[in-house]
Design a protein around this motif. Structure first.
Motif, PDB file in Angstrom:
ATOM      1  N   SER A 142       0.836  -1.208   0.000  1.00  0.00           N
ATOM      2  CA  SER A 142       0.000   0.000   0.000  1.00  0.00           C
ATOM      3  C   SER A 142       0.861   1.244   0.000  1.00  0.00           C
ATOM      4  O   SER A 142       2.011   1.226   0.441  1.00  0.00           O
ATOM      5  N   SER A 143       0.272   2.332  -0.462  1.00  0.00           N
ATOM      6  CA  SER A 143       0.956   3.629  -0.411  1.00  0.00           C
ATOM      7  C   SER A 143       1.056   4.069   1.050  1.00  0.00           C
ATOM      8  O   SER A 143       0.349   3.550   1.916  1.00  0.00           O
TER       9      SER A 143
ATOM     10  N   ASP B  53       0.019   6.661   2.510  1.00  0.00           N
ATOM     11  CA  ASP B  53      -1.215   7.226   3.059  1.00  0.00           C
ATOM     12  C   ASP B  53      -2.353   6.199   3.104  1.00  0.00           C
ATOM     13  O   ASP B  53      -3.464   6.520   3.497  1.00  0.00           O
ATOM     14  N   LEU B  54      -2.060   4.967   2.690  1.00  0.00           N
ATOM     15  CA  LEU B  54      -3.018   3.834   2.708  1.00  0.00           C
ATOM     16  C   LEU B  54      -4.249   4.073   1.833  1.00  0.00           C
ATOM     17  O   LEU B  54      -5.288   3.470   2.037  1.00  0.00           O
ATOM     18  N   ARG B  55      -4.115   4.931   0.819  1.00  0.00           N
ATOM     19  CA  ARG B  55      -5.245   5.196  -0.075  1.00  0.00           C
ATOM     20  C   ARG B  55      -5.248   4.301  -1.304  1.00  0.00           C
ATOM     21  O   ARG B  55      -6.249   4.195  -1.991  1.00  0.00           O
ATOM     22  N   ARG B  56      -4.097   3.685  -1.590  1.00  0.00           N
ATOM     23  CA  ARG B  56      -4.004   2.821  -2.766  1.00  0.00           C
ATOM     24  C   ARG B  56      -3.236   1.570  -2.400  1.00  0.00           C
ATOM     25  O   ARG B  56      -2.226   1.614  -1.714  1.00  0.00           O
ATOM     26  N   SER B  57      -3.748   0.412  -2.849  1.00  0.00           N
ATOM     27  CA  SER B  57      -3.083  -0.877  -2.613  1.00  0.00           C
ATOM     28  C   SER B  57      -2.927  -1.619  -3.926  1.00  0.00           C
ATOM     29  O   SER B  57      -3.692  -1.397  -4.867  1.00  0.00           O
TER      30      SER B  57
ATOM     31  N   TRP C  29      -7.555  -4.621  -5.795  1.00  0.00           N
ATOM     32  CA  TRP C  29      -6.111  -4.461  -5.595  1.00  0.00           C
ATOM     33  C   TRP C  29      -5.353  -5.726  -5.984  1.00  0.00           C
ATOM     34  O   TRP C  29      -4.189  -5.661  -6.335  1.00  0.00           O
TER      35      TRP C  29
END
Length: 104
Positions: A67-68, A70-74, A99
């Motif tokens: 994940s990024s 900032d946990l906004r994209r996996s 994802w």
């Protein structure tokens, strides 16, 4: 999560010496491999299929989640090699998520 298979570890007495089982996930699903330590289950990896024998569980098409910051994209990160497991694990059949189909 639906438990699909439980592997007792190297020398599993539930599996005969000459038996091999091929586990294939349904379309739209993947296997989640976990290891229990005390009362907590840790995710080892995800895979699309596995071959299980008395002396080991060989996972094919293994990947992990990344994940990024900032946990906004996996996204899925393929492991460099297939995964051979010798200790006790539980295999769950889980629905495939978005994802799991994307890579970085």
């Amino acid at each position: 999560m639906k438990q699909f298979f439980e592997y007792g570890g190297r020398g599993d007495r539930e599996i005969s010496d000459d038996s091999l089982f091929q586990l294939d996930s349904d379309a739209g699903g993947v296997f989640l491999i976990t290891q229990k330590v005390g009362k907590v289950e840790f995710i080892l990896a995800y895979c699309r299929s596995a071959i299980v024998g008395r002396w080991g569980c060989y996972c094919l098409g293994t990947f992990r989640r990344s994940s990024s910051l900032d946990l906004r994209r996996s996204w899925a990160v393929l492991m460099e090699s297939e995964l051979m497991i010798f200790h006790a694990v539980t295999v769950y059949l889980v629905p495939e998520e978005e994802w799991m189909r994307s890579s970085n």
